[in-house]
Design a protein around this motif. Structure first.
Motif, short mmCIF file in Angstrom:
data_model
loop_
_atom_site.label_atom_id
_atom_site.label_comp_id
_atom_site.label_asym_id
_atom_site.label_seq_id
_atom_site.Cartn_x
_atom_site.Cartn_y
_atom_site.Cartn_z
N ASN A 1 0.82 -1.21 0.00
CA ASN A 1 0.00 0.00 0.00
C ASN A 1 0.86 1.26 0.00
N ARG A 2 1.93 1.25 0.82
CA ARG A 2 2.83 2.41 0.84
C ARG A 2 3.50 2.60 -0.52
N GLY A 3 3.93 1.49 -1.11
CA GLY A 3 4.58 1.58 -2.41
C GLY A 3 3.65 2.09 -3.50
N PHE A 4 2.42 1.60 -3.50
CA PHE A 4 1.48 2.04 -4.53
C PHE A 4 1.02 3.48 -4.31
N ARG A 5 1.02 3.94 -3.07
CA ARG A 5 0.71 5.36 -2.84
C ARG A 5 1.77 6.25 -3.48
N TRP A 6 3.03 5.83 -3.33
CA TRP A 6 4.10 6.58 -4.01
C TRP A 6 3.96 6.47 -5.52
N ALA A 7 3.63 5.29 -6.00
CA ALA A 7 3.46 5.11 -7.45
C ALA A 7 2.31 5.95 -7.98
N GLN A 8 1.28 6.16 -7.15
CA GLN A 8 0.15 6.98 -7.59
C GLN A 8 0.54 8.43 -7.84
#
Length: 336
Positions: free
Chosen positions: A171-178
């Protein structure tokens, strides 16, 4: 003051008003998923969207040429400016109605419908139906289907690739990816939607006799259209943001990233390869539906989706109707 100049200025001001409503109406296209997943705060997301729209405007030249020269054929003269003026007012009216009800309708199709409606009931001008069918109606049907299917497929690929990952770290990684996917979506929105306003301004300059080339875009048109769209975007369209970000499905960071990545890819392909002015609203909304369907079909709130689809279908004829009304009102003001 020269009557032609007054008429051209009136059309340009109306186009800028549409551009502004387009910005706050379609701000949700770029940021709703990032805000709903808490990848970005609302104001940071809006600022990013505004900057992205400004950058994208300078990449949408071919879309602007399609709008300015490919949808309606208008002779040079003040009566033609009346048609464009009424068409833009029709689009603004429908934008405000759908914004009030929180429906993510297409500002692009409102603009096209307005132009076509005003031209149909005018004594001058001709609708280029081949281009309307090939560059507006077919993409209107195809782009949501493509967005839905690609959203579903891409989300399945993400789920399979990261099936053994730790949920919290993912979730943290995909928030950055967003952050990246939201920026890409913002640029794609500017590439499509600012370009449509630029096309209207060029159409006004050409039919008003202020430039001989129907496709040349002066540099000031880029900056003005991009700036006004960015300002409208930063104003925010919170009603529609809530609809896209929360009411269709409950989005997580990975779903938001998938929807934005798919939608921005479709926008880029159509703008840079096909030169087709497609709807950013249709594209991102259908991508969200496709992504949501990977959870289970019932995860998508299909009653909300049904209301959105109804708004999509009615946008073109509704804007055309309002444009007709405005044309009969303003026609005496634009008499030759």
């Amino acid at each position: 003051m020269d009557p032609e100049l007054i008429a051209v200025v009136a059309v340009i001001l109306a186009a800028m008003a549409f551009d502004y409503t387009n910005g706050f109406h379609d701000a949700a296209n770029a940021i709703a998923t990032s805000v709903s997943t808490r990848a970005l705060t609302p104001r940071v997301a809006l600022a990013m969207a505004a900057v992205g729209n400004f950058i994208g405007a300078h990449l949408g030249t071919e879309v602007a040429k399609t709008v300015g020269d490919g949808l309606v054929d208008l002779p040079i003269g003040i009566p033609s400016l009346g048609i464009v003026f009424a068409g833009v007012l029709g689009a603004i009216t429908w934008n405000l109605i759908t914004w009030y009800f929180g429906l993510p309708s297409s500002s692009s199709h409102a603009l096209f419908g307005g132009l076509v409606g005003a031209t149909l009931f005018a004594t001058v001008g001709e609708v280029q139906w081949d281009n309307i069918i090939n560059k507006v109606l077919i993409p209107m049907v195809v782009s949501p289907v493509v967005g839905l299917l690609l959203g579903f497929i891409f989300m399945i690929a993400i789920m399979w690739t990261f099936r053994r990952g730790h949920p919290g770290r993912l979730n943290r990684g995909f928030r950055w990816a967003q952050t990246v996917s939201a920026a890409a979506m913002s640029i794609g929105h500017g590439m499509q939607d600012a370009a449509k306003t630029m096309g209207i301004v060029v159409l006004a300059l050409y039919t008003g006799g202020f430039q001989s080339d129907s496709t040349h875009i002066p540099e000031w048109v880029y900056w003005t259209s991009a700036g006004v769209l960015a300002a409208g975007t930063y104003a925010g369209g919170w009603r529609i943001i809530r609809t896209l970000g929360r009411k269709i499905i409950d989005l997580g960071p990975s779903e938001g990233f998938a929807a934005e990545t798919v939608a921005s890819s479709v926008l880029y392909f159509n703008a840079l390869v096909l030169h087709a002015p497609i709807s950013t609203t249709h594209t991102i909304t259908s991508a969200i539906m496709g992504v949501g369907a990977t959870k289970r079909l019932s995860a998508v709130r299909w009653n909300v989706a049904g209301n959105i689809v109804i708004a999509w279908i009615t946008t073109f004829p509704a804007a055309a109707f309002f444009a007709c009304v405005f044309y009969f009102v303003v026609r005496p003001l634009f008499a030759a």
